[in-house]
Write a protein that holds these residues in place. Structure first.
Motif, PDB file in Angstrom:
ATOM      1  N   ALA A   9       3.667 -44.147  33.880  1.00 38.72           N
ATOM      2  CA  ALA A   9       5.102 -44.254  32.472  1.00 38.72           C
ATOM      3  C   ALA A   9       6.283 -43.774  32.936  1.00 38.72           C
ATOM      4  N   LYS A  10       6.092 -42.644  33.795  1.00 36.35           N
ATOM      5  CA  LYS A  10       7.629 -41.690  33.304  1.00 36.35           C
ATOM      6  C   LYS A  10       8.377 -42.377  34.802  1.00 36.35           C
ATOM      7  N   ALA A  37      14.865 -56.472  14.443  1.00 30.65           N
ATOM      8  CA  ALA A  37      14.796 -57.235  15.521  1.00 30.65           C
ATOM      9  C   ALA A  37      12.802 -56.732  16.334  1.00 30.65           C
ATOM     10  N   TRP A  38      11.890 -57.356  16.665  1.00 29.28           N
ATOM     11  CA  TRP A  38      10.775 -56.620  17.242  1.00 29.28           C
ATOM     12  C   TRP A  38      10.713 -57.271  18.104  1.00 29.28           C
ATOM     13  N   ASP A  39      10.948 -56.335  19.149  1.00 26.26           N
ATOM     14  CA  ASP A  39      10.513 -56.278  20.274  1.00 26.26           C
ATOM     15  C   ASP A  39       9.157 -56.089  21.013  1.00 26.26           C
ATOM     16  N   VAL A  40       8.599 -56.963  21.603  1.00 23.32           N
ATOM     17  CA  VAL A  40       7.216 -56.956  21.843  1.00 23.32           C
ATOM     18  C   VAL A  40       6.687 -56.238  23.076  1.00 23.32           C
ATOM     19  N   GLY A  41       5.495 -55.214  23.711  1.00 15.14           N
ATOM     20  CA  GLY A  41       5.488 -55.085  24.943  1.00 15.14           C
ATOM     21  C   GLY A  41       6.649 -54.231  25.328  1.00 15.14           C
ATOM     22  N   THR A  42       7.389 -53.318  24.320  1.00 17.32           N
ATOM     23  CA  THR A  42       8.206 -52.975  24.391  1.00 17.32           C
ATOM     24  C   THR A  42       8.145 -51.528  25.320  1.00 17.32           C
ATOM     25  N   GLY A  43       7.374 -51.218  25.759  1.00 13.61           N
ATOM     26  CA  GLY A  43       7.187 -50.369  27.420  1.00 13.61           C
ATOM     27  C   GLY A  43       8.051 -49.228  27.165  1.00 13.61           C
ATOM     28  N   SER A  44       8.949 -48.863  27.853  1.00  9.59           N
ATOM     29  CA  SER A  44       9.906 -47.485  27.778  1.00  9.59           C
ATOM     30  C   SER A  44      10.988 -47.637  27.181  1.00  9.59           C
ATOM     31  N   VAL A  58      15.192 -51.879  14.866  1.00 11.04           N
ATOM     32  CA  VAL A  58      14.346 -52.401  15.787  1.00 11.04           C
ATOM     33  C   VAL A  58      13.133 -51.849  15.443  1.00 11.04           C
ATOM     34  N   ILE A  59      12.186 -52.822  15.895  1.00  8.24           N
ATOM     35  CA  ILE A  59      10.882 -52.494  16.018  1.00  8.24           C
ATOM     36  C   ILE A  59      10.103 -52.618  17.539  1.00  8.24           C
ATOM     37  N   GLY A  60      10.096 -51.559  17.871  1.00 13.67           N
ATOM     38  CA  GLY A  60       9.493 -52.106  19.529  1.00 13.67           C
ATOM     39  C   GLY A  60       7.885 -51.344  19.270  1.00 13.67           C
ATOM     40  N   THR A  61       7.165 -52.764  19.781  1.00 12.76           N
ATOM     41  CA  THR A  61       6.001 -52.972  19.981  1.00 12.76           C
ATOM     42  C   THR A  61       4.833 -52.341  21.187  1.00 12.76           C
ATOM     43  N   GLU A  62       4.149 -51.512  21.216  1.00  9.39           N
ATOM     44  CA  GLU A  62       2.989 -50.750  23.005  1.00  9.39           C
ATOM     45  C   GLU A  62       2.016 -50.358  22.560  1.00  9.39           C
ATOM     46  N   THR A  63       1.229 -51.124  23.338  1.00 15.01           N
ATOM     47  CA  THR A  63       0.250 -50.631  23.778  1.00 15.01           C
ATOM     48  C   THR A  63      -0.574 -49.156  24.511  1.00 15.01           C
ATOM     49  N   SER A  64       0.344 -48.294  24.784  1.00 13.22           N
ATOM     50  CA  SER A  64       0.717 -47.661  25.378  1.00 13.22           C
ATOM     51  C   SER A  64       0.934 -46.321  24.641  1.00 13.22           C
ATOM     52  N   PRO A  65       0.572 -45.641  25.193  1.00 13.99           N
ATOM     53  CA  PRO A  65       1.487 -43.847  24.314  1.00 13.99           C
ATOM     54  C   PRO A  65       1.877 -43.515  25.080  1.00 13.99           C
ATOM     55  N   LYS A  66       1.996 -43.324  26.930  1.00 11.30           N
ATOM     56  CA  LYS A  66       2.629 -43.154  27.547  1.00 11.30           C
ATOM     57  C   LYS A  66       3.355 -43.642  27.652  1.00 11.30           C
ATOM     58  N   GLN A  67       4.293 -45.004  27.291  1.00 10.63           N
ATOM     59  CA  GLN A  67       5.115 -45.588  27.920  1.00 10.63           C
ATOM     60  C   GLN A  67       5.518 -45.656  26.546  1.00 10.63           C
ATOM     61  N   GLU A  69       6.053 -42.950  25.433  1.00  9.69           N
ATOM     62  CA  GLU A  69       6.067 -41.238  25.191  1.00  9.69           C
ATOM     63  C   GLU A  69       7.505 -41.200  25.635  1.00  9.69           C
ATOM     64  N   PHE A  70       8.323 -41.809  26.063  1.00  7.24           N
ATOM     65  CA  PHE A  70       9.229 -41.927  27.283  1.00  7.24           C
ATOM     66  C   PHE A  70      10.095 -43.274  26.748  1.00  7.24           C
ATOM     67  N   ALA A  71       9.578 -43.192  26.044  1.00  5.25           N
ATOM     68  CA  ALA A  71      10.829 -44.110  25.787  1.00  5.25           C
ATOM     69  C   ALA A  71      12.390 -44.270  25.022  1.00  5.25           C
ATOM     70  N   THR A  72      13.208 -44.660  24.845  1.00  2.00           N
ATOM     71  CA  THR A  72      14.324 -44.126  24.554  1.00  2.00           C
ATOM     72  C   THR A  72      14.583 -44.410  22.937  1.00  2.00           C
ATOM     73  N   LYS A  73      14.809 -42.924  22.614  1.00  3.38           N
ATOM     74  CA  LYS A  73      14.941 -43.043  21.286  1.00  3.38           C
ATOM     75  C   LYS A  73      16.374 -42.705  19.860  1.00  3.38           C
ATOM     76  N   LEU A  74      16.339 -43.630  19.463  1.00  7.26           N
ATOM     77  CA  LEU A  74      17.571 -43.688  18.302  1.00  7.26           C
ATOM     78  C   LEU A  74      16.704 -44.409  17.434  1.00  7.26           C
ATOM     79  N   PRO A  75      18.073 -43.363  16.925  1.00  8.51           N
ATOM     80  CA  PRO A  75      17.984 -43.699  14.732  1.00  8.51           C
ATOM     81  C   PRO A  75      16.836 -44.617  14.199  1.00  8.51           C
TER      82      PRO A  75
END
Length: 216
Positions: A9-10, A37-44, A58-67, A69-75
């Motif tokens: 993931a990293k 906007a809904w981003d499905v399988g957003t990954g990182s 924006v809502i990003g949904t993902e099944t992998s907690p590791k992904q 963890e390294f996703a871009t964080k914005l307000p």
């Protein structure tokens, strides 16, 4: 599929190219409202980050907690860890209320989906019949458009990106040599023939979008 990204993931987050700005300008030119906007399988979160500059939320949904963890964080991005098979009740709880989503995006993840189930989820938000009617492409090119990502990468960064692919990891775990280290070594020699340590790598993107009413 979530476990496929535990190992890489990293590396995937660090090496995967971002999408070109004109891609999202084209997509959002087809929408009237830019609230959610809904981003499905957003990954990182590469697509979610670009959408956050255009949409209020924006809502990003993902099944992998590791992904995540390294996703871009914005307000204005909210990431949600979800099950691969969300019920309508889970959809309303984890994503948004019915008929409140303006755009649904999937960036390099649709091959993982149970498509009939996913289509039913999108219908709940947008009352869409699938397969949907494609919209016109840019400059009258039809429903398919080609965009190109360019990213300057060094040799090891490029090979790390290849090794981070979920398809590569799946094949490796199953003992199938999808892209062997010998092939990578051949790439390495070709890369160094001109003595350059960094190259501009081009990644083509082919886009098809569909529209019903004011939503896509």
């Amino acid at each position: 599929m979530a476990e496929l990204f535990i190992k890489q993931a990293k590396q995937y987050a660090e090496t995967r190219p971002n999408y070109p700005e004109e891609l999202f300008k084209f997509i959002t030119s087809k929408t009237t409202n830019h609230d959610l906007a809904w981003d499905v399988g957003t990954g990182s979160g590469q697509a979610a980050a670009s959408l956050s500059g255009i949409f209020e939320n924006v809502i990003g949904t993902e099944t992998s907690p590791k992904q995540i963890e390294f996703a871009t964080k914005l307000p204005n991005i909210r990431y949600e860890l979800t099950s691969p098979a969300m019920s309508i009740a889970e959809l309303e709880q984890n994503v948004a209320a019915q008929s409140t989503v303006d755009l649904v995006t999937i960036a390099q993840a649709m091959h993982w989906f149970d498509l009939p189930q996913f289509y039913n989820q999108v219908k709940w938000y947008m009352t869409i019949d699938f397969p949907f009617e494609p919209v016109d492409g840019a400059d009258s090119t039809g429903p398919f458009d080609r965009f190109v990502i360019e990213k300057t990468m060094d040799q090891e960064g490029y090979f790390t990106y290849i090794r981070s692919w979920s398809a590569y990891q799946t094949a490796k775990d199953k003992g199938v040599e999808l892209l062997t280290e010998n092939v990578i070594e051949n790439f390495r020699r070709a890369w160094n023939e001109d003595g350059q340590s960094r190259k501009v790598v081009r990644f083509p993107i082919y886009l098809r979008i569909g529209k019903v009413g004011n939503n896509i």
